[in-house]
Design an enzyme around this catalytic site. Structure first.
Site, PDB file in Angstrom:
ATOM      1  N   ASP A 113      23.338 107.328  58.665  1.00 49.53           N
ATOM      2  CA  ASP A 113      24.062 106.071  59.149  1.00 49.53           C
ATOM      3  C   ASP A 113      24.710 105.752  57.863  1.00 49.53           C
ATOM      4  O   ASP A 113      24.809 105.195  56.874  1.00 49.53           O
ATOM      5  CB  ASP A 113      22.680 105.008  59.097  1.00 49.53           C
ATOM      6  CG  ASP A 113      23.211 103.521  59.593  1.00 49.53           C
ATOM      7  OD1 ASP A 113      24.445 103.449  59.769  1.00 49.53           O
ATOM      8  OD2 ASP A 113      22.522 102.704  59.982  1.00 49.53           O
TER       9      ASP A 113
ATOM     10  N   ARG B 231      27.801 105.018  64.971  1.00 48.50           N
ATOM     11  CA  ARG B 231      27.411 106.385  65.330  1.00 48.50           C
ATOM     12  C   ARG B 231      27.065 106.743  66.749  1.00 48.50           C
ATOM     13  O   ARG B 231      27.617 107.673  67.327  1.00 48.50           O
ATOM     14  CB  ARG B 231      25.841 106.340  64.848  1.00 48.50           C
ATOM     15  CG  ARG B 231      25.590 106.646  63.195  1.00 48.50           C
ATOM     16  CD  ARG B 231      24.273 106.688  62.771  1.00 48.50           C
ATOM     17  NE  ARG B 231      23.527 105.216  62.991  1.00 48.50           N
ATOM     18  CZ  ARG B 231      22.323 105.238  63.067  1.00 48.50           C
ATOM     19  NH1 ARG B 231      21.558 106.011  62.428  1.00 48.50           N
ATOM     20  NH2 ARG B 231      21.800 103.824  63.158  1.00 48.50           N
TER      21      ARG B 231
ATOM     22  N   CYS C 266      22.939 103.290  69.313  1.00 48.29           N
ATOM     23  CA  CYS C 266      22.587 102.688  67.891  1.00 48.29           C
ATOM     24  C   CYS C 266      22.454 101.351  67.616  1.00 48.29           C
ATOM     25  O   CYS C 266      22.460 100.560  68.611  1.00 48.29           O
ATOM     26  CB  CYS C 266      23.375 103.256  66.796  1.00 48.29           C
ATOM     27  SG  CYS C 266      25.158 102.714  67.028  1.00 48.29           S
TER      28      CYS C 266
END
Length: 153
Positions: free
Chosen positions: A125, A16, A10
């Site tokens: 996100d 993440r 990420c």
């Protein structure tokens, strides 16, 4: 079964991708397949290098009995393309940056995590939304279906 090496990626490697790394390690271990996998995570940027997992992400993992102790952010390198079988990004921006770092994707190793599920797209996100539960759900579904697709082949 040969060992499958997976790198989750990420932007900063603090939300993440480490969530995906440690969720995948847990479901692989629960399936008794830990010897068949090598799993890491990395960032496309340099912004968070050396920082620990973002506290709300760490808490979300801990809620599910998963520790990410000792994990610090690192940047993905071109060498990772050679080292790993799969490079799994969380969103389209990550994929573009991963291809830039790797010099494209001649071996078709770069994929979005949610593309292994029945609902392809981007992992939510939490950096912008604060909704770590949505991210957890995406990551769990993505990793579960990724494992299923690897074991099936």
């Amino acid at each position: 079964m040969k060992q499958t090496k997976i790198l989750f990626v990420c932007h900063g490697n603090i939300c993440r991708s480490p969530m995906a790394e440690f969720v995948m390690k847990k479901i692989v271990a629960d399936a008794g397949l830990e010897d068949s996998f090598y799993i890491e995570s990395a960032a496309t940027s340099t912004e968070e290098i050396g920082n620990e997992v973002y506290p709300p992400a760490k808490r979300k993992l801990a809620e599910h009995g998963i520790s990410c102790k000792g994990k610090t952010a690192r940047q993905m390198t071109r060498q990772d393309y050679l080292r790993f079988d799969l490079l799994v990004g969380m969103d389209d921006w990550n994929i573009r940056n991963m291809k830039r770092i790797c010099g494209d994707d001649p071996d078709e190793k770069i994929h979005r995590l949610m593309d292994f599920t029945v609902r392809p797209g981007e992992v939510a996100d939490p950096w912008y939304t604060g909704n770590f539960e949505a991210t957890w759900n995406d990551v769990l579904e993505g990793c579960t279906d990724l494992l299923r697709s690897i074991v099936k082949n």
